[in-house]
Motif scaffolding. Structure first.
Motif, PDB file in Angstrom:
ATOM      1  N   GLY A 173       0.793  -1.228   0.000  1.00  0.00           N
ATOM      2  CA  GLY A 173       0.000   0.000   0.000  1.00  0.00           C
ATOM      3  C   GLY A 173       0.821   1.272   0.000  1.00  0.00           C
ATOM      4  N   ALA A 174       2.118   1.186   0.224  1.00  0.00           N
ATOM      5  CA  ALA A 174       2.977   2.369   0.299  1.00  0.00           C
ATOM      6  C   ALA A 174       3.739   2.624  -1.002  1.00  0.00           C
ATOM      7  N   GLY A 175       3.432   1.883  -2.059  1.00  0.00           N
ATOM      8  CA  GLY A 175       4.083   2.104  -3.348  1.00  0.00           C
ATOM      9  C   GLY A 175       5.391   1.368  -3.536  1.00  0.00           C
ATOM     10  N   ALA A 176       5.735   0.478  -2.628  1.00  0.00           N
ATOM     11  CA  ALA A 176       6.952  -0.320  -2.769  1.00  0.00           C
ATOM     12  C   ALA A 176       6.593  -1.633  -3.466  1.00  0.00           C
ATOM     13  N   TRP A 177       7.363  -1.984  -4.477  1.00  0.00           N
ATOM     14  CA  TRP A 177       7.145  -3.223  -5.224  1.00  0.00           C
ATOM     15  C   TRP A 177       8.075  -4.297  -4.685  1.00  0.00           C
ATOM     16  N   PHE A 178       7.577  -5.522  -4.669  1.00  0.00           N
ATOM     17  CA  PHE A 178       8.350  -6.616  -4.107  1.00  0.00           C
ATOM     18  C   PHE A 178       7.999  -7.925  -4.778  1.00  0.00           C
ATOM     19  N   PHE A 179       8.868  -8.875  -4.565  1.00  0.00           N
ATOM     20  CA  PHE A 179       8.686 -10.270  -4.973  1.00  0.00           C
ATOM     21  C   PHE A 179       8.488 -11.042  -3.684  1.00  0.00           C
ATOM     22  N   GLN A 180       7.370 -11.749  -3.565  1.00  0.00           N
ATOM     23  CA  GLN A 180       7.108 -12.558  -2.381  1.00  0.00           C
ATOM     24  C   GLN A 180       7.774 -13.908  -2.588  1.00  0.00           C
ATOM     25  N   ASN A 181       8.931 -14.092  -1.980  1.00  0.00           N
ATOM     26  CA  ASN A 181       9.734 -15.305  -2.125  1.00  0.00           C
ATOM     27  C   ASN A 181       9.450 -16.215  -0.938  1.00  0.00           C
ATOM     28  N   GLY A 182       8.446 -17.040  -1.079  1.00  0.00           N
ATOM     29  CA  GLY A 182       8.039 -17.854   0.067  1.00  0.00           C
ATOM     30  C   GLY A 182       7.592 -16.920   1.172  1.00  0.00           C
ATOM     31  N   PRO A 183       8.132 -17.098   2.374  1.00  0.00           N
ATOM     32  CA  PRO A 183       7.704 -16.232   3.474  1.00  0.00           C
ATOM     33  C   PRO A 183       8.393 -14.865   3.490  1.00  0.00           C
ATOM     34  N   GLN A 184       9.357 -14.644   2.596  1.00  0.00           N
ATOM     35  CA  GLN A 184      10.124 -13.406   2.637  1.00  0.00           C
ATOM     36  C   GLN A 184       9.728 -12.448   1.514  1.00  0.00           C
ATOM     37  N   ARG A 185       9.494 -11.216   1.901  1.00  0.00           N
ATOM     38  CA  ARG A 185       9.227 -10.137   0.960  1.00  0.00           C
ATOM     39  C   ARG A 185      10.573  -9.569   0.513  1.00  0.00           C
TER      40      ARG A 185
END
Length: 190
Positions: free
Chosen positions: A68-80
């Motif tokens: 929601g804050a505009g940061a893009w990520f890859f959800q790698n299993g349990p780790q963002r």
């Protein structure tokens, strides 16, 4: 999001986020950025190693999203794993009928078009803002010339992230969350 990722998130809900380790360049390519690469400078000046394994790129693409804050990520299993962006969260490809497809294969619907001060074309879509891949600029020009799309105007590159709610480098934001003892925004349950 892949089911295996959802299961890992449920099993290990409090894995710390990673930042600085993954980058997306202006051509829609993923880069792995080890500690030495990060120490050599920010993305994209210090890109790292391009990820060429097709299945890994597809896995990253299926599990690529924004908070929601505009940061893009890859959800790698349990780790963002937060992503450093060279230009925008999406890189668009076009076909001869002017259909828009993201670097990860997702289809998008056009909402607007903007030029930056360097003449790069950015499309606002239902998925968000993205840069038209350099090889597809002639098709995008045709779409504009033929009236399929209209140009909204010009914006300086530095204005785009605030206007379209994304962050080129989410590392500082994640640092602030951690210093405040806060957690990044949680995604709605699927």
């Amino acid at each position: 999001m892949d089911d295996i990722v959802k299961a890992a998130m449920s099993k290990w809900p409090n894995v710390p986020a990673a930042r600085g380790w993954l980058g997306l360049d202006a051509r829609g390519q993923w880069f792995l950025r080890d500690e030495a690469t990060q120490a050599a400078g920010g993305f994209p000046q210090s890109k790292g190693s391009r990820i060429e394994h097709e299945a890994l790129c597809a896995f990253i693409g299926r599990n690529y999203m924004s908070d929601g804050a505009g940061a893009w990520f890859f959800q790698n299993g349990p780790q963002r794993v937060y992503v450093e962006l060279e230009a925008a969260p999406w890189v668009w490809h076009l076909d001869d009928a002017f259909h828009i497809q993201a670097h990860n294969g997702a289809a998008a619907q056009w909402r607007g078009a903007w030029l930056d001060e360097l003449g790069r074309l950015f499309l606002d879509t239902d998925l968000g803002l993205g840069l038209v891949h350099s090889r597809d600029v002639p098709l995008a020009a045709q779409a504009l010339e033929q009236g399929h799309w209209t140009l909204n105007g010009e914006l300086r590159f530095e204005e785009l992230p605030a206007r379209f709610n994304y962050r080129l480098s989410p590392a500082a934001l994640v640092d602030r969350w951690e210093q405040a003892g806060a957690q990044p925004p949680k995604l709605p349950a699927a």
